[in-house]
Every structure is written in structure tokens, then in C-alpha cells.
Design an enzyme around this catalytic site. Sequence first.
Site, PDB file in Angstrom:
ATOM      1  N   HIS A 200     -14.981   0.378 -68.922  1.00 50.12           N
ATOM      2  CA  HIS A 200     -16.113   1.308 -68.821  1.00 50.12           C
ATOM      3  C   HIS A 200     -15.520   2.702 -68.675  1.00 50.12           C
ATOM      4  CE1 HIS A 200     -20.122   2.798 -67.809  1.00 50.12           C
ATOM      5  NE2 HIS A 200     -19.541   3.499 -66.834  1.00 50.12           N
ATOM      6  N   ASP A 252     -27.090   4.893 -75.226  1.00 50.21           N
ATOM      7  CA  ASP A 252     -28.136   5.601 -75.967  1.00 50.21           C
ATOM      8  C   ASP A 252     -27.714   6.017 -77.370  1.00 50.21           C
ATOM      9  OD1 ASP A 252     -30.164   5.463 -74.043  1.00 50.21           O
ATOM     10  OD2 ASP A 252     -29.343   7.166 -72.950  1.00 50.21           O
ATOM     11  N   SER A 345     -10.210   3.246 -82.770  1.00 50.09           N
ATOM     12  CA  SER A 345     -11.031   2.036 -82.887  1.00 50.09           C
ATOM     13  C   SER A 345     -11.668   1.910 -84.267  1.00 50.09           C
ATOM     14  CB  SER A 345     -12.096   2.005 -81.786  1.00 50.09           C
ATOM     15  OG  SER A 345     -12.752   3.248 -81.665  1.00 50.09           O
TER      16      SER A 345
END
Length: 471
Positions: A200, A252, A345
Site C-alpha cells: 500500500h 478512484d 509496471s
Amino acid sequence: MQLNKWRVLALAIAAATAQHAFASEEVTPLAQGLGNSSQAKSNGFIEDSTLHLESRNVAFYKNYKNTEPGTQNYINEWGQAELLRFTSGYTQGVIGFGVDAFANGAVRLNGGGGTGGSQVFPTNASHCDAATGSCQAQDAYGMAGGAVKMRMSETELKLGTLMPQSPVFGTWDGYLMPQHANGGLFSSNEIKNLALQGGHFTSGNADNSTNHDGNLGTAYGWTRVDSATYVGGDYTFSDSLSGGLHAANYEDVWNQYYADLYHHFNISDGLSLLTSLNYYKTDDAGDARAGKINNDAYSIALKLTAGAHSFTVAHQRVNGNTPFDYLGISGQGGESPGGYVGGGSIWLANSSQWADFNAPGEKSYKVQYDLDAGALGIPGLSFMVRYVTGKDANGTGADVHGAYSFENTVRNGEEWERDIEVHYVVQEGPAKDLSFKIRQATYRGNEDISHNSGADEDEIRIITSYPLNIF
């Protein structure tokens, strides 16, 4: 109905666990593994600690082919960096504790007014040329940071400034300074052949920035992300077959899922075939700050190795009205086009030195040749050349109110890139492990695709690195 982020992560954990359960009956419970675990073998905080220094020199030259008269048409940056990294051992006991720390510093050797850019160095906003748009890079920059860590058996937890590596959340280290992300990271290898990880994160620094708390965002959509959470697992089925499942929630903005499969087949002595499959699924989530997203991206690659020679062919496709996008961290541009520097990524086969071949609807193909000269009597020398071409990019269906509305002008995008790399590592003597890497890229695309991939260019990177293990 959109899945919330905690459901996303729970599903990913369940999938990874199920993958293991069907694949093997061999499970080592935590309680049984303590006596022979990495933590049980710890020698102590100081005894297992290491101090590593890397001296890195990067020269970067980019020649833009389609610039307007009077504007800057090239970047010429050159710098020297010293990267110091301390990694402690773990204290002894059932639960071990430790600390990791780093201190990085760099100086500019070239990149003055008229030649500077934001690829390698932070720019100095007070030294910009309004006529050409060129900004002089900072003379020197650096940053330091670290993380605390704990370990029980084969499970680790780290909190602080980190360099996570995941197909759905990964930092990048390709120029002078590496990217970092601030948050928490766990990894676990309690179950045989299964590696779990998750994290996180809420902020970070781009490789061309000294801002410790730069915003997380999307590399192509330039949309801020308040936090990102991810989890995943990679399982080794046998000596020849492995695969993984990963999932992330960028708050979001999107939910992103990833799966891969790798198979290695020995055809005969000295002849083998590696098959790689990579797949991403990305959907908008929560408040959908970047607008509507519904994207599938996949690639398949076949690599044939015969002695010192390897030949790769790959196909990559992006289905949907938006490009395949991935993690970015704010650099010198803030929340503006180009302001979020892409991380690591993107694990698709055709992502190359400059272009990702990730436009909506794009189909791309790659051929690549690699040479390991060590097998020919020149240890430490390797060579690579590849050519990637993409076509049929079409972003006319992108959400006109979303972050990817710039893709609406892409109707029949076509592009290609050629990369050449020579790499040599000194094998013995006082300069042992000193490495030299030269990378050259040529990129061309039509006017449509420039809205996704950028302008035509020729680029050269020369990277020299000397690692030193102090203790």
C-alpha cells in the site's frame, strides 16, 4: 457493479491460494517452518548487514525530428551518481527487526541552457529559455531515505521508502537515480514454490525529481492517485512451468488485474524454447477520475535459444477505447502532460526503449535477436537488436470527458521502433564487475500516433556502472 478495493485484493489472494492448492499437495505450515526458516538462521542485525556503493555514469542524447523552427530539437545530458545502500540483517528471535537505508547523490556534467531536458536531471525552473522552451538542469541533486523491517519465518514486512517490483505496481531504475515509493510492502514464501507479495503506497519520487512526497499518478492519463494497493502471487509448477496472478486498486481511478504464464521447453542439447503469455485487464473504479476505462492488453512471445544465439518473435494487442496505462510518479512537470514519469509496471512483451505500443486498438509485432558472446569465448559481452512495429491504433471511442480524450484524434495510428544494445561486464582484475552499456533507439510514427507515443526521435544512452561491496 464495481468491486471495491478490498474485494479486489481478497479475490487475488484467493486466486493465488487456489492456484497453489490445485497444483501441489506440498504445503509447509508456518508453525512447522519456524525451526528451519530464514529468520531462524539469522546471525544478527550487524552480522548479516551489507554496505554497497554503486558509481553510475549516464550520458543521454535525444534528437527530435519533428520540432518547430526555433524550438529545442535535442537533449544532451550527462551526469555522475553515487548510490550508497545499507541493508541490515535481522535481530535474532522468532521475530527479527532491521533497517534499510540509502543515500544517493548526482552531479551534472552537461545539460546546460539549450541542451537540457527532464529525462535524467531535475530542471531548474529559474534557468529556462522562453524562446526555445529549454530549461537548464540542476547542477547537483540527491536524496536519502530508508525503511524499517520485520521478519517472521519466511514473511517480511517493510515500511518506509521502498522500490517495489510488481506487474501492477513497480518502480523503475534506468537513468542516474532510481524511483521510490512511500508506504508498506509485504512478501511471503511460507508455502513451497509460492511467492506472495503486496503493498500500500501513497507517494514517491520520480527518477528525475528530489521530491520525497511526489504524487502517484498514471503515466499516460496524468491523473493523480491518492493511494495504490496491490497483492499477488507467483507459483512455480515445475522446473519448466510458472505463472502468476496479481491485482491492484488505484484509488478512484482503476482496478487492474494481471496474469502470466511461462513455459520453458528443452528441445535438445543446447536448443530450447521459452513461451511467455502476459495479460492485463483494467477497469475504471470508484469516482473514475480518469473517466471510463475498459481495457484488455495481452502479449505472447516465443524465444528460441540455440547456444549463444536467441531469436524472439512476439505479438501484442490492446483492446478497448483507452491505452494500456500504468503507474507514474510526479516529476518536474507536476500534474501536466508528461508530469508523471512511468514506473516499471508494464510487463508486456513489446514495451521497448521508447514506445510501449500501448495505444487503444493497437496491434504490434516484434522480432529480436540476442547474442551471449560468453558462449563464443568472450565472457561478459552481450548484444541485442530488435524491431517492433504497430498498427491499427484507434482512440475515437475514448471518453471525451476523461483523461484519455487526447486519444480521440488517433484514427489509424502506425509506429515502429528499432533498438540496439551492446553490454559488457569486466570479468576479472581490479575493474571486475565494471559494466558498460550502449543503447540506441530509433522511433518513427505517423501524425495520429504521436498523440499517444510522442514525436519521432533518435536516442542514445551510455551507462557505466561500477559496484563495490564495502562489507
